[in-house]
Design a protein around this motif. Structure first.
Motif, PDB file in Angstrom:
ATOM      1  N   LEU A 116      52.316  47.904  34.141  1.00  0.00           N
ATOM      2  CA  LEU A 116      51.835  46.534  34.312  1.00  0.00           C
ATOM      3  C   LEU A 116      50.874  46.430  35.490  1.00  0.00           C
ATOM      4  N   ILE A 117      51.228  47.044  36.614  1.00  0.00           N
ATOM      5  CA  ILE A 117      50.341  47.030  37.794  1.00  0.00           C
ATOM      6  C   ILE A 117      48.987  47.614  37.434  1.00  0.00           C
ATOM      7  N   SER A 118      48.989  48.754  36.751  1.00  0.00           N
ATOM      8  CA  SER A 118      47.731  49.418  36.378  1.00  0.00           C
ATOM      9  C   SER A 118      46.924  48.558  35.410  1.00  0.00           C
ATOM     10  N   TYR A 119      47.612  47.897  34.475  1.00  0.00           N
ATOM     11  CA  TYR A 119      46.910  47.033  33.531  1.00  0.00           C
ATOM     12  C   TYR A 119      46.237  45.877  34.257  1.00  0.00           C
ATOM     13  N   PHE A 120      46.961  45.232  35.158  1.00  0.00           N
ATOM     14  CA  PHE A 120      46.391  44.109  35.905  1.00  0.00           C
ATOM     15  C   PHE A 120      45.212  44.573  36.753  1.00  0.00           C
ATOM     16  N   LYS A 121      45.295  45.781  37.275  1.00  0.00           N
ATOM     17  CA  LYS A 121      44.223  46.322  38.110  1.00  0.00           C
ATOM     18  C   LYS A 121      42.957  46.591  37.286  1.00  0.00           C
ATOM     19  N   GLU A 122      43.158  46.965  36.039  1.00  0.00           N
ATOM     20  CA  GLU A 122      42.023  47.415  35.217  1.00  0.00           C
ATOM     21  C   GLU A 122      41.487  46.340  34.279  1.00  0.00           C
ATOM     22  N   ASN A 123      42.216  45.262  34.059  1.00  0.00           N
ATOM     23  CA  ASN A 123      41.797  44.236  33.097  1.00  0.00           C
ATOM     24  C   ASN A 123      41.608  42.899  33.809  1.00  0.00           C
ATOM     25  N   GLU A 124      40.406  42.694  34.295  1.00  0.00           N
ATOM     26  CA  GLU A 124      40.109  41.555  35.160  1.00  0.00           C
ATOM     27  C   GLU A 124      40.288  40.220  34.453  1.00  0.00           C
ATOM     28  N   SER A 125      39.879  40.129  33.202  1.00  0.00           N
ATOM     29  CA  SER A 125      39.927  38.851  32.495  1.00  0.00           C
ATOM     30  C   SER A 125      41.368  38.383  32.305  1.00  0.00           C
ATOM     31  N   ASP A 126      42.220  39.265  31.789  1.00  0.00           N
ATOM     32  CA  ASP A 126      43.624  38.889  31.591  1.00  0.00           C
ATOM     33  C   ASP A 126      44.303  38.589  32.930  1.00  0.00           C
ATOM     34  N   ARG A 127      43.979  39.401  33.930  1.00  0.00           N
ATOM     35  CA  ARG A 127      44.575  39.178  35.251  1.00  0.00           C
ATOM     36  C   ARG A 127      44.195  37.799  35.788  1.00  0.00           C
ATOM     37  N   PHE A 128      42.940  37.429  35.669  1.00  0.00           N
ATOM     38  CA  PHE A 128      42.501  36.124  36.167  1.00  0.00           C
ATOM     39  C   PHE A 128      43.193  34.999  35.413  1.00  0.00           C
ATOM     40  N   ASN A 129      43.269  35.116  34.088  1.00  0.00           N
ATOM     41  CA  ASN A 129      43.918  34.066  33.300  1.00  0.00           C
ATOM     42  C   ASN A 129      45.377  33.883  33.728  1.00  0.00           C
ATOM     43  N   LEU A 130      46.051  34.995  33.973  1.00  0.00           N
ATOM     44  CA  LEU A 130      47.442  34.924  34.420  1.00  0.00           C
ATOM     45  C   LEU A 130      47.539  34.305  35.813  1.00  0.00           C
ATOM     46  N   GLN A 131      46.671  34.740  36.719  1.00  0.00           N
ATOM     47  CA  GLN A 131      46.707  34.180  38.073  1.00  0.00           C
ATOM     48  C   GLN A 131      46.377  32.696  38.074  1.00  0.00           C
ATOM     49  N   TYR A 132      45.503  32.274  37.184  1.00  0.00           N
ATOM     50  CA  TYR A 132      45.136  30.860  37.114  1.00  0.00           C
ATOM     51  C   TYR A 132      46.329  30.022  36.640  1.00  0.00           C
ATOM     52  N   ILE A 133      47.041  30.534  35.627  1.00  0.00           N
ATOM     53  CA  ILE A 133      48.250  29.851  35.162  1.00  0.00           C
ATOM     54  C   ILE A 133      49.289  29.797  36.265  1.00  0.00           C
ATOM     55  N   LEU A 134      49.469  30.918  36.955  1.00  0.00           N
ATOM     56  CA  LEU A 134      50.448  30.989  38.047  1.00  0.00           C
ATOM     57  C   LEU A 134      50.030  30.122  39.229  1.00  0.00           C
ATOM     58  N   GLY A 135      48.726  30.067  39.482  1.00  0.00           N
ATOM     59  CA  GLY A 135      48.213  29.239  40.577  1.00  0.00           C
ATOM     60  C   GLY A 135      48.453  27.763  40.325  1.00  0.00           C
ATOM     61  N   LYS A 136      48.369  27.334  39.048  1.00  0.00           N
ATOM     62  CA  LYS A 136      48.654  25.935  38.723  1.00  0.00           C
ATOM     63  C   LYS A 136      50.153  25.629  38.845  1.00  0.00           C
ATOM     64  N   LEU A 137      50.979  26.652  38.627  1.00  0.00           N
ATOM     65  CA  LEU A 137      52.411  26.495  38.922  1.00  0.00           C
ATOM     66  C   LEU A 137      52.599  26.278  40.420  1.00  0.00           C
ATOM     67  N   GLY A 138      51.982  27.130  41.232  1.00  0.00           N
ATOM     68  CA  GLY A 138      51.916  26.928  42.675  1.00  0.00           C
ATOM     69  C   GLY A 138      53.242  27.071  43.387  1.00  0.00           C
ATOM     70  N   TYR A 139      53.378  26.342  44.486  1.00  0.00           N
ATOM     71  CA  TYR A 139      54.513  26.498  45.391  1.00  0.00           C
ATOM     72  C   TYR A 139      55.386  25.253  45.386  1.00  0.00           C
ATOM     73  N   SER A 140      56.674  25.487  45.484  1.00  0.00           N
ATOM     74  CA  SER A 140      57.641  24.391  45.522  1.00  0.00           C
ATOM     75  C   SER A 140      57.773  23.850  46.940  1.00  0.00           C
ATOM     76  N   LYS A 141      57.967  22.543  47.044  1.00  0.00           N
ATOM     77  CA  LYS A 141      58.223  21.929  48.349  1.00  0.00           C
ATOM     78  C   LYS A 141      59.675  22.136  48.777  1.00  0.00           C
TER      79      LYS A 141
END
Length: 563
Positions: free
Chosen positions: A125-150
């Motif tokens: 999984l680490i290697s895939y995220f490192k090598e596949n920029e588009s999927d990695r960004f889409n995942l980070q964007y979804i996770l970023g909208k989840l964000g941090y709990s107060k």
């Protein structure tokens, strides 16, 4: 009637302005999030600029420990974690986008795995995220909208059996409708403006007051967002995730009712997607408290499924952070790990290994099949060297990443006894704290999995004679058991007493008339030089003190006793 219409128009304008402001702020937030993701990936993290509350980050790990969730691993205990400054190592890796991600990353680092399949699944999984920029960004964007709990301890609601307090759902539902009813009654009599304002203030007060008393409201709300985030990630249908992480499809089906019940609107609607429901609306209509009362019992009933979902989302965020960490390093390697059946097979070797927290670090090489004593003068690099090995051993068995060009070893249980302090609260001296620390290592050694332990200046809290006598026996016992021990010491006597059990290595320095220079490189054999007295001179001590100290030391070397 005209006045009522004007009031309603005024209220409508306020809500419209609030909506437009929220919409604009959300667009700016998402734009900044995209920028942060793109610019932050693969970059060195300056831990001095971070303000992370580690008691929050560690709460998921602590909850799992209290619930005795082992996962085929051993824990990097508190002493070892502190000795190695692993909070700072965590921060160096922590390019996560969410609370669940950073909590899972911390949990990963605290658990040393002994399973090739689990570690290699993580690596794929680490290697895939490192090598596949588009999927990695889409995942980070979804996770970023989840964000941090107060919420301070977000994951507590996953592990508590009882949330206390009787159900207040009916009361909250009634109170939530009173401001709306008052608004409608304004058409009959304008004086209903006052009740409407009164009920609004009452609801806001109740919401704020309950929030102070009840920590789980925000935790529940965030947990629902985690469920929705998991659903979005699954919808991307990324095969490498499906193949290397636990399949949560059934878990999502089990919690479908929780998601529908608690959101109160279509989770894919515009309002849910851009989070326009403002803080004031939540308080005015008691929506968070109603959400809390609706789902608290359901959470307990379905916590097994929810923990699986939490792990799923957190693991993806954490492993993307590891991919970013790898990208930020000058070089790294994937470890070669094997299970040692007996002591003769136990080994540790590496090439060009370095400490991940040091700027411009000096790398070292080594190959070890037995325990090691490391000597050398003050500030020569002994402590940093053994910490470097220990940190990389932890990283090898958690995130399958080593700061080295090559790394191969047995699977180990990892322990340290280094940066100990007096325990004032329990009235324990440094020496008592230290012997307890060493005892825990001795007690941990068994035949199932070899131990790798690191000791810095063993038993420094007592006198020379008893220190050397006791140290030699403790270290001898460790070397004879199923353990490789790295011990840094100033006691040259130990290198002779233990030379049949320990290999000797040392660090050197180059002393001139006005300076001491270190190369921080490891050399075979015991140290032959000392620099403590010389350092007195460099630090401005008088020539007379330095001269007498030197004379006294030389007399002891010649006669074997102090005069």
């Amino acid at each position: 009637m005209k006045e009522i219409i004007e009031i309603l128009i005024g209220i409508g304008c306020v809500f419209l302005v609030g909506f437009l402001i929220s919409l604009y702020n959300n667009m700016v937030r998402l734009k900044n999030l995209k920028k942060k993701i793109i610019e932050g990936y693969g970059q060195q993290i300056d831990i001095d600029e971070l303000d992370i509350k580690m008691n929050r980050v560690s709460s998921y790990y602590e909850n799992k420990c209290n619930a005795k969730i082992i996962e085929g691993s051993t824990i990097v205990d508190d002493i070892t974690w502190t000795d190695l400054n692993m909070d700072e190592v965590f921060k160096k890796i922590n390019n996560t986008q969410s609370t669940v991600g950073q909590e899972k990353l911390y949990d990963m680092l605290r658990r040393s795995l002994y399973d090739d399949d689990k570690l290699k699944n993580r690596d794929r999984l680490i290697s895939y995220f490192k090598e596949n920029e588009s999927d990695r960004f889409n995942l980070q964007y979804i996770l970023g909208k989840l964000g941090y709990s107060k919420e301070i301890y977000t994951s507590n609601c996953l592990f508590n059996e009882d949330f206390n307090g009787k159900n207040k759902l009916l009361k909250y539902k009634i109170l939530s409708k009173l401001p709306v009813i008052s608004l409608i009654l304004i058409f009959l009599n304008k004086f209903f403006v006052l009740p409407m304002i009164g009920f609004a203030c009452l609801n806001i007060y109740i919401s704020l007051n309950e929030r102070r008393k009840n920590y789980s409201t925000e935790g529940f709300t965030y947990l629902i967002k985690v469920i929705n985030t998991a659903k979005k990630i699954k919808s991307l249908n990324i095969n490498v995730i499906n193949e290397n992480l636990y399949d949560i499809s059934e878990d999502l089906k089990k919690v479908k009712k929780i998601r529908r019940k608690s959101i109160g609107s279509d989770p894919n609607s515009l309002i849910s997607e851009i989070n326009i429901l403002s803080e004031y609306a939540n308080m005015l209509f008691l929506s968070e408290l109603i959400t809390y009362e609706k789902i608290k019992k359901t959470i307990i009933k379905n916590k097994e499924y929810l923990i699986n979902i939490y792990e799923f989302v957190g693991s993806i965020d954490a492993l993307i952070a590891v991919a970013s960490f790898r990208e930020s390093l000058d070089y790294f390697t994937k470890p070669v790990l094997n299970k040692s059946i007996d002591k003769e097979e136990t080994h540790l070797e590496f090439r060009e290994m370095y400490h991940p927290l040091i700027v411009n670090p000096v790398a070292n090489c080594g190959s070890f099949e037995k325990s090691v004593l490391i000597t050398g003068s003050n500030a020569s690099g002994k402590s940093t060297f053994i910490k470097t090995i220990a940190i990389n051993a932890v990283l090898a068995q958690s995130i399958y990443t080593c700061c080295a060009k090559e790394y191969a070893s047995s699977y180990f249980k990892i322990y340290t006894s280094m940066a100990l302090k007096d325990n004032v609260l329990s009235n324990e001296s440094y020496y008592i704290v230290e012997i307890k620390s060493l005892k825990r290592i001795l007690d941990s050694v068994d035949d199932s999995i070899p131990s790798l332990c690191f000791v810095d200046e063993i038993l420094r809290g007592t006198n020379t004679i008893e220190r050397i006598a006791s140290s030699s026996e403790v270290l001898k016992s460790l070397s004879e058991d199923n353990c490789i021990c790295f011990a840094a010491t100033h006691d040259i006597e130990l290198t002779y007493l233990l030379e049949d059990k320990f290999d000797n290595y040392h660090f050197e320095e180059n002393i001139t008339d006005n300076d001491i220079r270190f190369d921080y490189k490891l050399y075979k054999g015991r140290a032959e030089s000392r620099n403590a007295i010389k350092l007195l001179s460099f630090m401005g001590y008088s020539d007379e003190i330095v001269k007498r100290a030197q004379e006294r030391a030389e007399k002891f070397v010649c006669k074997g006793k102090w005069q």
